[in-house]
Structures are given as structure tokens and as C-alpha cells.
Design a protein around this motif. Structure first.
Motif, PDB file in Angstrom:
ATOM      1  N   HIS A  37       1.276   6.072  12.092  1.00 18.58           N
ATOM      2  CA  HIS A  37       0.742   5.378  10.835  1.00 18.58           C
ATOM      3  C   HIS A  37       1.621   3.935  11.070  1.00 18.58           C
ATOM      4  O   HIS A  37       2.865   4.088  11.534  1.00 18.58           O
ATOM      5  N   ARG A  38       1.058   3.059  10.951  1.00 18.30           N
ATOM      6  CA  ARG A  38       1.631   1.735  11.309  1.00 18.30           C
ATOM      7  C   ARG A  38       2.982   1.439  10.391  1.00 18.30           C
ATOM      8  O   ARG A  38       4.053   0.713  10.951  1.00 18.30           O
TER       9      ARG A  38
ATOM     10  N   LYS B   5       0.990  -0.988  -0.186  1.00 21.14           N
ATOM     11  CA  LYS B   5       0.213  -0.048   0.052  1.00 21.14           C
ATOM     12  C   LYS B   5       0.874   1.424  -0.093  1.00 21.14           C
ATOM     13  O   LYS B   5       0.552   2.221  -0.581  1.00 21.14           O
TER      14      LYS B   5
ATOM     15  N   ARG C  31      -1.332   2.944  -4.536  1.00 16.23           N
ATOM     16  CA  ARG C  31      -2.711   2.666  -5.383  1.00 16.23           C
ATOM     17  C   ARG C  31      -2.439   2.647  -6.892  1.00 16.23           C
ATOM     18  O   ARG C  31      -3.103   2.061  -7.468  1.00 16.23           O
TER      19      ARG C  31
ATOM     20  N   SER D 116      -3.796  -8.923   2.501  1.00 11.21           N
ATOM     21  CA  SER D 116      -5.198  -9.205   2.326  1.00 11.21           C
ATOM     22  C   SER D 116      -5.487  -9.919   1.134  1.00 11.21           C
ATOM     23  O   SER D 116      -4.568 -10.033   0.180  1.00 11.21           O
TER      24      SER D 116
ATOM     25  N   ASN E  49      -4.696  -8.315  -1.836  1.00 10.97           N
ATOM     26  CA  ASN E  49      -3.258  -7.849  -2.178  1.00 10.97           C
ATOM     27  C   ASN E  49      -2.391  -8.982  -2.435  1.00 10.97           C
ATOM     28  O   ASN E  49      -1.290  -8.960  -2.840  1.00 10.97           O
TER      29      ASN E  49
ATOM     30  N   LYS F 259      -4.735  -1.234  13.925  1.00  9.49           N
ATOM     31  CA  LYS F 259      -5.875  -1.311  13.219  1.00  9.49           C
ATOM     32  C   LYS F 259      -5.940  -0.543  11.915  1.00  9.49           C
ATOM     33  O   LYS F 259      -5.745   0.763  12.169  1.00  9.49           O
ATOM     34  N   ASP F 260      -6.067  -1.156  10.888  1.00 11.66           N
ATOM     35  CA  ASP F 260      -6.183  -0.394   9.457  1.00 11.66           C
ATOM     36  C   ASP F 260      -4.836   0.268   9.369  1.00 11.66           C
ATOM     37  O   ASP F 260      -3.833  -0.510   9.204  1.00 11.66           O
ATOM     38  N   ARG F 261      -4.653   1.588   9.149  1.00 16.91           N
ATOM     39  CA  ARG F 261      -3.326   2.027   8.966  1.00 16.91           C
ATOM     40  C   ARG F 261      -2.842   2.721  10.239  1.00 16.91           C
ATOM     41  O   ARG F 261      -1.814   3.076   9.969  1.00 16.91           O
ATOM     42  N   THR F 262      -3.473   2.700  11.366  1.00 16.33           N
ATOM     43  CA  THR F 262      -3.042   3.330  12.289  1.00 16.33           C
ATOM     44  C   THR F 262      -2.512   2.492  13.652  1.00 16.33           C
ATOM     45  O   THR F 262      -3.074   1.271  14.104  1.00 16.33           O
ATOM     46  N   TYR F 263      -1.313   2.668  13.981  1.00 15.52           N
ATOM     47  CA  TYR F 263      -0.863   1.910  15.396  1.00 15.52           C
ATOM     48  C   TYR F 263      -1.195   2.826  16.533  1.00 15.52           C
ATOM     49  O   TYR F 263      -0.625   3.939  16.799  1.00 15.52           O
TER      50      TYR F 263
ATOM     51  N   ARG G 257       2.413  -7.857   5.730  1.00 20.56           N
ATOM     52  CA  ARG G 257       0.996  -7.464   6.100  1.00 20.56           C
ATOM     53  C   ARG G 257       0.313  -7.744   4.592  1.00 20.56           C
ATOM     54  O   ARG G 257       0.569  -6.918   3.729  1.00 20.56           O
TER      55      ARG G 257
END
Length: 358
Positions: A336-337, A178, A197, A271, A274, A323-327, A269
């Protein structure tokens, strides 16, 4: 500190020169494989000179055939003859004393009517789009002529002397899909590099087009599309790696730290969406581009163990999953992770640099 790079120059041989080069390349590969076979049969490195080679090749080229054959034999001997490499792709090599170039051509000794004649072959020496042109002012090594996708190329080995920077300033780099790369200095300056993207969109576009061509059984068109995709991916890796090294130079970084590439596809990471991109993206090539560009700038590259770099809190050392893009951590730390990954990579345990292909 010495660094060897390859400068690619496009050639424009005449039809007659193309015919001569094809014969020479074919003879070169056949001779090299025959010499390797003879060495393996005797299980010893044969001491040869150009006089022992009965091929229609200039003596300088014959000497390079011998060196290539000896190199292949060493690999076979190292594997105790269980693996015997065979040269397949046609090419021909000249040493640095037997070629020269000016602004329009490269001159090489080639076989014309059974005789050796130094001949000028038109080439794109002065090309404003060739970012490696300035490298030709350094120490030159062998020149290899090959043919790729109907294009004739001269590949010149160039050796550069660089001075490694002193200091302890570190740059941690987290690689992903990402966000292709996130770089963080030891004073927490951060830069995001690449466009995940766009990469995802282009990969999907290539897959759809490949599927359409497959249904129409247009195999040649699929091959051309694959080559186009690889060129596109390589260009993206060049731009991201250039950005990483430029950011390091801006901040007087002495050491760039990357994740060790072994098992990156198992630890990255990912999904369901991806997975296809993960298994087709060359993390190894990107790391190699960073490594050689960093060496040119005198910056050392180290590889670290990536275990838990995306889960460890840089503030308190606690373990949490993003969680999602946040640590977020219970101690109040929040980032941001991918930045967290890059921050932890700066101080993760260093492993040897012989990382495996990804």
C-alpha cells in the motif's frame, strides 16, 4: 524533561460575577496595551510594580498585566518595532499563589464594590468527560479566565515532568487525506488510523450547509456551523494522535518520525476531488497533538524531509510512482503506497523540529 499543557475548565459565574469579570478583563487588556505603548515609546523595558498600575484590579492581577506587557514588548523589540502586537481578546490572569479550587468551584480574588475579595466561582472541576482532569495533580501555573462562544473558561497552565525513553526503535508516520495517518514500526508492524471517507463526507456536508446558509444570508448561523466544524476536526485530530502514540507505546518506540510540515500542501498526493479538503485540514494541529502526547509518554518526535518518501522502494531504493493505492517495484516489492511512505519516513534525513504551519 518538562512539558507545559493547558487544562480547560468550564466556569458558571453568576450574572453579577460575569459583570465583574467582564470589567476586569477589559481593564486588563487596556492596561496591558497602554504599558506596551509606554515601553515602545521609551524603547526600553520599564521596571514596574503593582503600585505603578492605576486600574481597578487586584495587585496579584496587576503583576500579571506587567508580565504580559513585557512579553509583548519583547516581541516588538525583536522585530525592531516593525511589528507591534496588540492584545485584543479580553482575558484576565492570576498566578498560582492566588487561586484555589475544590470539587465544585475555583476561588479567585476579584473586585467587588471597589475592594478585593476572594470569591468562589462555580466550575466543572470534577467532570468525567474532562480527560485532562488528572493533570491538575501536577505543578500548576497561571490561571487565565476568558470567554469563548458565550462560555466562560478557566485555562490553567500545568507543568509535567517526563522521562525520555532510551533506545533506537523508530515509528514512521505518513499523513494524508484518504488515510489520515499510517504508522509503521522498524519491524514493519503497521496501523491505519482515522477514516478518510468519513472525513470527506463530513467536510462536504458542512460545505453544502454553509452554502445554503450563505444564500439565506444567515451569517450568525454560518459562524456557529464553522465553530462546530472546527470542534469536529479537532476531535478527529485528538483521536488520531492518541492512536499514533498508543501504537508507539505498545511497541516500545523511542522516536516517532513525522514529515516536516513545510509545503505539505504542495507535496501531498492530491486530486481535483481532494483539493478543498487538503486546504482546510490542519496537518499542523495533528502534528502538534502527536508531539505533546508523545512527550507525555517520554517519546521523542523528529521531523524528516519527505522528499520521494512515497516513490522510493524500501527494498531496493528504486524510484517508482504508485498506481491508485498500490506501490509496485520491478524488484518484486509491493505494498500500500501509504505504508511505503511511512516506511521511508522512518529513515529519511532528519530536519530541525521548527516546522512551519500547514
Amino acid at each position: 524533561m518538562a512539558q507545559t499543557l493547558t487544562v480547560n475548565i468550564k466556569l458558571h459565574p453568576t450574572k453579577e460575577q460575569q459583570s465583574i469579570l467582564k470589567r476586569m478583563m477589559s481593564s486588563y487588556i487596556h492596561t496591558a496595551n497602554q504599558l506596551v505603548s509606554d515601553m515602545i515609546e521609551s524603547q526600553s523595558m520599564l521596571k514596574l510594580t503593582s503600585k505603578h498600575i492605576h486600574s481597578h484590579l487586584p495587585s496579584a492581577v496587576k503583576n500579571q498585566v506587567i508580565k504580559d506587557a513585557q512579553s509583548v514588548f519583547k516581541k516588538a523589540k525583536k522585530s525592531t518595532y516593525k511589528i507591534i502586537p496588540v492584545l485584543k481578546k479580553p482575558y484576565c490572569t492570576w498566578n498560582n499563589q492566588n487561586y484555589s479550587f475544590d470539587f465544585e468551584s475555583i476561588s479567585l480574588p476579584i473586585m467587588i464594590d471597589g475592594k478585593v475579595k476572594k470569591t468562589a466561582i462555580r466550575a466543572d472541576i470534577v467532570d468525567p468527560h474532562n480527560r485532562n482532569f488528572s493533570l491538575l495533580n501536577n505543578k500548576l501555573g497561571t490561571l487565565r479566565v476568558t470567554k469563548k462562544s458565550n462560555k466562560w473558561m478557566a485555562q490553567i497552565a500545568v507543568t509535567l515532568l517526563t522521562t525520555e525513553k532510551n533506545g533506537t526503535k523508530l515509528l514512521g508516520v505518513d499523513l494524508g487525506l484518504k488515510v489520515p495517518a499510517v504508522a509503521t514500526t522498524d519491524c514493519d508492524r503497521t496501523r491505519f488510523l482515522g477514516n478518510g471517507r468519513e472525513n470527506k463526507y463530513m467536510k462536504r456536508k458542512f460545505r453544502v450547509k454553509r452554502k445554503e446558509l450563505g444564500q439565506k444570508k444567515k451569517l450568525n448561523a454560518i459562524k456557529k456551523l464553522n465553530n462546530k466544524e472546527q470542534r469536529w476536526m479537532k476531535d478527529k485530530d485528538h483521536k488520531v494522535s492518541h492512536g499514533i502514540v498508543a501504537f508507539a507505546k505498545e511497541n516500545n518506540i523511542s522516536v516517532i518520525r513525522l514529515e516536516k510540515l513545510a509545503n505539505i500542501r504542495q507535496t501531498a498526493r492530491k486530486s481535483r476531488k481532494n483539493n478543498k479538503n487538503l486546504h482546510t485540514w490542519s496537518f499542523y494541529r495533528l502534528a502538534m497533538f502527536v508531539e505533546y502526547k508523545a512527550k507525555l509518554a517520554g517519546i521523542k518526535v523528529e521531523y524528516v524531509d519527505p522528499a520521494y518518501t512515497s516513490q522510493t522502494c524500501p527494498s531496493c531504493g528504486g524510484h517508482n510512482k504508485a498506481k491508485d493505492r498500490t506501490y509496485s517495484c520491478s524488484c518484486g516489492f509491493k505494498k500500500h503506497r501509504d505504508i511505503v511512505g511511512a516506511m521511508n519516513i522512518r529513515y529519511a534525513p532528519v530536519v530541525d523540529g521548527n516546522s512551519q504551519s500547514a
